[in-house]
Write an enzyme that holds these catalytic residues in place. Structure first.
Site, mmCIF file in Angstrom:
data_model
loop_
_atom_site.group_PDB
_atom_site.id
_atom_site.type_symbol
_atom_site.label_atom_id
_atom_site.label_comp_id
_atom_site.label_asym_id
_atom_site.label_seq_id
_atom_site.Cartn_x
_atom_site.Cartn_y
_atom_site.Cartn_z
ATOM 1 N N ASP A 134 40.454 29.971 44.880
ATOM 2 C CA ASP A 134 40.862 30.781 43.729
ATOM 3 C C ASP A 134 42.377 30.793 43.604
ATOM 4 O OD1 ASP A 134 38.302 31.437 43.011
ATOM 5 O OD2 ASP A 134 38.335 33.450 43.867
ATOM 6 N N GLN A 163 45.196 28.398 36.074
ATOM 7 C CA GLN A 163 45.272 29.473 35.092
ATOM 8 C C GLN A 163 46.071 28.990 33.882
ATOM 9 O OE1 GLN A 163 45.419 33.569 37.383
ATOM 10 N NE2 GLN A 163 46.880 32.171 38.301
ATOM 11 N N ARG A 184 38.369 24.311 38.228
ATOM 12 C CA ARG A 184 37.968 25.434 37.368
ATOM 13 C C ARG A 184 39.171 25.876 36.540
ATOM 14 N NH1 ARG A 184 37.241 30.450 40.655
ATOM 15 N NH2 ARG A 184 35.352 29.433 41.457
ATOM 16 N N ALA A 189 44.171 36.237 35.044
ATOM 17 C CA ALA A 189 43.916 37.674 35.032
ATOM 18 C C ALA A 189 44.959 38.447 35.842
ATOM 19 C CB ALA A 189 42.526 37.946 35.594
ATOM 20 N N THR A 226 35.060 30.509 31.463
ATOM 21 C CA THR A 226 35.335 31.245 30.238
ATOM 22 C C THR A 226 34.077 31.903 29.706
ATOM 23 O OG1 THR A 226 36.212 31.076 27.975
ATOM 24 C CG2 THR A 226 34.941 29.201 28.781
ATOM 25 N N HIS A 227 34.291 33.062 29.045
ATOM 26 C CA HIS A 227 33.212 33.725 28.309
ATOM 27 C C HIS A 227 33.471 33.647 26.812
ATOM 28 C CE1 HIS A 227 33.678 35.788 32.224
ATOM 29 N NE2 HIS A 227 32.379 35.614 32.271
ATOM 30 N N ARG A 288 40.965 43.995 37.452
ATOM 31 C CA ARG A 288 41.252 42.799 36.652
ATOM 32 C C ARG A 288 40.177 42.583 35.585
ATOM 33 N NH1 ARG A 288 42.811 40.987 41.687
ATOM 34 N NH2 ARG A 288 40.929 39.740 42.007
ATOM 35 N N ARG A 289 38.918 42.912 35.923
ATOM 36 C CA ARG A 289 37.862 42.759 34.925
ATOM 37 C C ARG A 289 38.054 43.742 33.783
ATOM 38 N NH1 ARG A 289 37.646 39.475 38.148
ATOM 39 N NH2 ARG A 289 38.996 38.636 36.537
ATOM 40 N N ALA A 291 40.949 44.905 32.793
ATOM 41 C CA ALA A 291 42.162 44.551 32.073
ATOM 42 C C ALA A 291 41.993 43.340 31.173
ATOM 43 C CB ALA A 291 43.293 44.287 33.067
#
Length: 308
Positions: A134, A163, A184, A189, A226-227, A288-289, A291
């Site tokens: 990550d 990122q 990835r 975030a 991504t969503h 973070r989720r 935000a």
């Protein structure tokens, strides 16, 4: 931006105590975190597997202050891989690690993190799966990429994360878009200064598209984290344009977010991997989720109101 302000505020100890100490928080956290113990995570893996969704598992724990804690993180991942072994999922169940959890921020942290993550990569390889590193804030990028290069000498399937929000990422994407390279791509975030990152949403979206084009048109194995419906559509367009086979890319979405979309993509024959976090140290991940998506914050606030 509200998200950036929330990330900055999340570093305040008072806010941490307030969030962690609020009884309703646990119910909301359960939406994003698979549980605090390994059996909870393995139960989530089984449920996702039943829907045809692969997983990457993250044992939460970033606030490392000693070598002993970093060693404990390593041991938690080794236990996780041992727990996955009987499921015989191979590459359908990999692990994601944050090098900060392996002591990266300690004195001599780069070498320590490499020392401690190496046996995790070895155990993953023995299980027929892999590790993805990550990415965290911009100060860690060079160290992360150096560790990646070292691990890939013996474990070429080790995954990278980029990122899109960082100015440097398009160049990094070109460097990593090579045969066998699993990458990835996420938007990012972390609260970053304008000197190193795009902070406007439109700029971040544009950067994500540029980096996505580089990775999907490249020779590696792109993993779209991504969503965003627009970005998912762009991946599908690029796959059609490039003629990529279904086993040469994947979508990665967070556990508990847009689950119907995860299932839809899997039914259509795309490889879908859910990012499944678990562990007691969930605060940083949870903040973070909240935000990164206003809908997540609204969900949390509504839960506070309806249970008060």
């Amino acid at each position: 931006m509200l998200g950036q302000a929330l990330l900055v505020a999340s570093r305040r100890p008072g806010l941490r105590r307030a969030v962690v100490g609020t009884p309703v928080t646990r119910r909301v956290v359960d939406r994003f975190v698979a549980g605090e113990q390994l059996p909870d995570a393995l139960a989530a893996v089984r449920a996702l597997q039943a829907d045809g969704i692969a997983v990457t598992l993250d044992h939460l724990g970033e606030d490392i202050t000693s070598r002993a804690e970093a060693v404990a993180s390593r041991d938690a991942y080794l236990a996780l891989l041992d727990g996955l072994a009987p499921l015989q999922l191979g590459p359908a169940a990999e692990v994601s690690v944050k090098l900060s959890a392996f002591g990266q921020a300690l004195p001599g942290g780069h070498d320590l993190a490499l020392e401690l993550v190496r046996p995790v990569a070895e155990a993953a390889t023995a299980l027929g799966t892999t590790v993805t590193l990550d990415m965290e804030d911009h100060t860690t990028v060079d160290s992360n990429l150096a560790v990646l290069a070292e691990l890939r000498r013996d474990h070429p399937g080790t995954g990278a994360v980029l990122q899109a929000a960082l100015h440097r990422t398009e160049a990094d994407a070109h460097d990593l878009a090579v045969a066998g390279s699993r990458v990835r791509l996420v938007k990012g975030a972390y609260a970053e200064p304008r000197t190193v990152a795009f902070t406007d949403k439109a700029e971040v979206d544009a950067a994500y598209r540029r980096c996505l084009d580089v990775l999907v048109r490249g020779a590696g194995y792109p993993m779209a984290g991504t969503h965003d419906p627009a970005m998912i559509s762009r991946v599908l367009e690029l796959v059609r344009e490039t003629g990529r086979s279904a086993d040469s890319y994947e979508f990665q979405l967070l556990y508990g977010i847009r689950t119907a979309e995860q299932q839809r993509l899997a039914r259509e024959g795309h490889t879908v991997r859910a990012y499944v976090p678990y562990g007691a140290d969930w605060y940083g991940y949870f903040m973070r989720r909240l935000a990164e998506r206003p809908a997540n914050l609204q969900f949390f606030l509504r839960s506070l109101v309806t249970t008060s």
